[in-house]
Design an enzyme around this catalytic site. Structure first.
Site, PDB file in Angstrom:
ATOM      1  N   CYS A 111       1.079  -1.259   0.038  1.00  0.00           N
ATOM      2  CA  CYS A 111       0.125   0.179   0.560  1.00  0.00           C
ATOM      3  C   CYS A 111       1.040   1.352   0.031  1.00  0.00           C
ATOM      4  CB  CYS A 111      -1.206   0.161   1.343  1.00  0.00           C
ATOM      5  SG  CYS A 111      -2.018   1.220   1.334  1.00  0.00           S
ATOM      6  N   CYS A 112       1.982   1.174   0.406  1.00  0.00           N
ATOM      7  CA  CYS A 112       3.087   2.172   1.143  1.00  0.00           C
ATOM      8  C   CYS A 112       3.904   2.492  -0.422  1.00  0.00           C
ATOM      9  CB  CYS A 112       3.972   1.910   1.911  1.00  0.00           C
ATOM     10  SG  CYS A 112       3.057   2.278   4.382  1.00  0.00           S
ATOM     11  N   CYS A 194      -0.453   8.427   7.131  1.00  0.00           N
ATOM     12  CA  CYS A 194      -1.606   8.129   7.037  1.00  0.00           C
ATOM     13  C   CYS A 194      -2.648   8.272   8.365  1.00  0.00           C
ATOM     14  CB  CYS A 194      -2.321   7.077   5.162  1.00  0.00           C
ATOM     15  SG  CYS A 194      -1.084   7.524   4.736  1.00  0.00           S
ATOM     16  N   CYS A 197      -3.078   4.972   9.678  1.00  0.00           N
ATOM     17  CA  CYS A 197      -1.951   4.348  10.404  1.00  0.00           C
ATOM     18  C   CYS A 197      -0.907   5.228  10.552  1.00  0.00           C
ATOM     19  CB  CYS A 197      -0.814   3.830   9.208  1.00  0.00           C
ATOM     20  SG  CYS A 197      -1.887   2.970   7.981  1.00  0.00           S
ATOM     21  N   CYS A 222       8.424   3.810   5.990  1.00  0.00           N
ATOM     22  CA  CYS A 222       7.032   3.283   4.482  1.00  0.00           C
ATOM     23  C   CYS A 222       8.035   3.083   3.149  1.00  0.00           C
ATOM     24  CB  CYS A 222       5.989   4.769   4.345  1.00  0.00           C
ATOM     25  SG  CYS A 222       7.606   5.935   3.663  1.00  0.00           S
TER      26      CYS A 222
HETATM   27  S1  ADX Z   1       7.444   8.429   7.215  1.00  0.00           S
HETATM   28  O1  ADX Z   1       8.357   6.703   7.150  1.00  0.00           O
HETATM   29  O2  ADX Z   1       6.433   8.233   6.576  1.00  0.00           O
HETATM   30  O3  ADX Z   1       9.114   8.954   5.345  1.00  0.00           O
HETATM   31  P1  ADX Z   1       7.942  10.076   8.561  1.00  0.00           P
HETATM   32  O4  ADX Z   1       5.954  11.001   8.648  1.00  0.00           O
HETATM   33  O5  ADX Z   1       8.998  10.480  10.021  1.00  0.00           O
HETATM   34  O6  ADX Z   1       8.947   8.942   8.000  1.00  0.00           O
HETATM   35  O7  ADX Z   1       8.656  11.461   7.151  1.00  0.00           O
HETATM   36  C1  ADX Z   1       9.876  11.511   7.021  1.00  0.00           C
HETATM   37  C2  ADX Z   1      10.104  12.593   5.773  1.00  0.00           C
HETATM   38  O8  ADX Z   1      10.092  12.270   4.485  1.00  0.00           O
HETATM   39  C3  ADX Z   1       9.444  13.521   6.051  1.00  0.00           C
HETATM   40  O9  ADX Z   1       9.991  14.941   7.038  1.00  0.00           O
HETATM   41  C4  ADX Z   1       9.248  13.898   4.580  1.00  0.00           C
HETATM   42  O10 ADX Z   1      10.426  14.559   4.051  1.00  0.00           O
HETATM   43  C5  ADX Z   1       8.853  12.410   3.837  1.00  0.00           C
HETATM   44  N1  ADX Z   1       7.814  12.342   3.650  1.00  0.00           N
HETATM   45  C6  ADX Z   1       6.870  11.373   4.710  1.00  0.00           C
HETATM   46  N2  ADX Z   1       5.526  11.470   3.948  1.00  0.00           N
HETATM   47  C7  ADX Z   1       5.897  12.319   3.385  1.00  0.00           C
HETATM   48  C8  ADX Z   1       4.447  12.378   1.851  1.00  0.00           C
HETATM   49  N3  ADX Z   1       2.925  12.240   2.444  1.00  0.00           N
HETATM   50  N4  ADX Z   1       5.170  13.448   1.862  1.00  0.00           N
HETATM   51  C9  ADX Z   1       6.052  14.329   1.392  1.00  0.00           C
HETATM   52  N5  ADX Z   1       6.892  14.124   2.264  1.00  0.00           N
HETATM   53  C10 ADX Z   1       7.182  12.997   2.984  1.00  0.00           C
HETATM   54 FE1  SF4 Z   2      -1.163   2.909   2.420  1.00  0.00          FE
HETATM   55 FE2  SF4 Z   2      -1.009   2.941   5.506  1.00  0.00          FE
HETATM   56 FE3  SF4 Z   2       1.267   3.123   4.067  1.00  0.00          FE
HETATM   57 FE4  SF4 Z   2      -0.884   5.206   4.342  1.00  0.00          FE
HETATM   58  S1  SF4 Z   2       0.375   4.608   5.817  1.00  0.00           S
HETATM   59  S2  SF4 Z   2      -0.100   4.167   2.392  1.00  0.00           S
HETATM   60  S3  SF4 Z   2      -3.115   3.676   4.572  1.00  0.00           S
HETATM   61  S4  SF4 Z   2      -0.419   1.470   4.277  1.00  0.00           S
END
Ligand code: ADX
Ligand code: SF4
Length: 239
Positions: A111-112, A194, A197, A222
């Site tokens: 999904c990610c 998300c 999650c 992710c």
């Molecule tokens: S992550 O596992 O979701 O990547 P985190 O939320 O700690 O971890 O995000 C770390 C960095 O990844 C953020 O500071 C940003 O630079 C990038 N990032 C995470 N989610 C997004 C998103 N939805 N859109 C753009 N950049 C993102």
């Molecule tokens: Fe899918 Fe959860 Fe990943 Fe978002 S954080 S992309 S809903 S698995």
């Protein structure tokens, strides 16, 4: 602002100017949470040519999406929004179910991949550098993070300018400069992804305890920050 934070802000601004002038075209990947807002403020207050984009997975909280309008109102800047391929989402939902990510790490990562990793590839096409808001003390998986590291899979540079910032410093600057932020942070959310999650954390839990909380700690990334061959993208270059 205290001296130590002042120095970190100067370093941040210097690094962003360099990323723009020497490594452009560069882009900030913004999850619209606190760390990314500190970087956004620095980019927009200095009118740097760094693009700011977000990956709208289709499963974000309304409060997260509201930050896009807050940025438009405060800075007159339109964050570029990338969305997943609708056919890939439909296929996943049809085959496994919309919330199948709770069933296994494999389905969660799938999904990610559809909702974040593939759109990230499109967002970074043509870029020479990207910038993230990651910090070392957010997770054990981030302890080795450097301010500058090679993104070997893409052949570009990755900057993590807040690598050595603490969560407290991020919030001190947000208050000091009255930087807009995601309202969920006032409801106990420290790290925001998300909606299905992410949950708020309680006192004593670590920053990312609310992310994919049903999984073991080691799988809770992710894939945005993992090299294409599956290794964690670790730094070899000095800051
Ligand atoms: S992550 O596992 O979701 O990547 P985190 O939320 O700690 O971890 O995000 C770390 C960095 O990844 C953020 O500071 C940003 O630079 C990038 N990032 C995470 N989610 C997004 C998103 N939805 N859109 C753009 N950049 C993102
Ligand atoms: Fe899918 Fe959860 Fe990943 Fe978002 S954080 S992309 S809903 S698995």
């Amino acid at each position: 602002m205290n001296e130590s934070l002042g120095r970190k802000v100067e370093d941040l601004e210097r690094l962003l100017v360099r990323a723009d002038l020497e490594h452009g075209p560069a882009a900030l990947a913004s999850s619209l949470s606190a760390e990314d807002m500190v970087i956004t403020d620095a980019i927009l207050r200095h009118k740097l040519g760094i693009e700011i984009f977000t990956l709208d997975t289709g499963r974000l909280h309304a409060d997260t999406l509201n930050v896009i309008s807050a940025i438009r109102e405060r800075y007159g800047y339109d964050v570029r929004v990338f969305r997943p391929d609708p056919a890939a989402v439909a296929e996943y939902v049809g085959r496994f179910g919309r919330d199948a990510f709770y069933e296994s790490v494999e389905l969660r990562k799938r999904c990610c991949h559809i909702r974040k990793v593939e759109p990230l590839e499109r967002a970074l096409a043509g870029k020479q550098a990207w910038i993230t808001g990651q910090r070392r003390d957010q997770a054990a998986t981030r302890a080795g993070l450097n301010v500058r590291e090679p993104d070997e899979a893409r052949g570009i540079v990755k900057f993590n300018p807040l690598a050595d910032w603490t969560e407290g410093e991020v919030w001190d600057l947000i208050r000091e400069r009255d930087i807009p932020y995601n309202a969920l942070h006032d409801q106990g959310y420290r790290s925001i992804g998300c909606a299905p999650c992410t949950r708020p954390t309680v006192a004593g839990e670590d920053v990312r305890a609310g992310r994919w909380w049903w999984e073991l700690r080691d799988s809770r990334e992710c894939g945005l920050h993992v090299a294409a061959d599956g290794r964690l993208a670790r730094s070899r270059e000095p800051a």
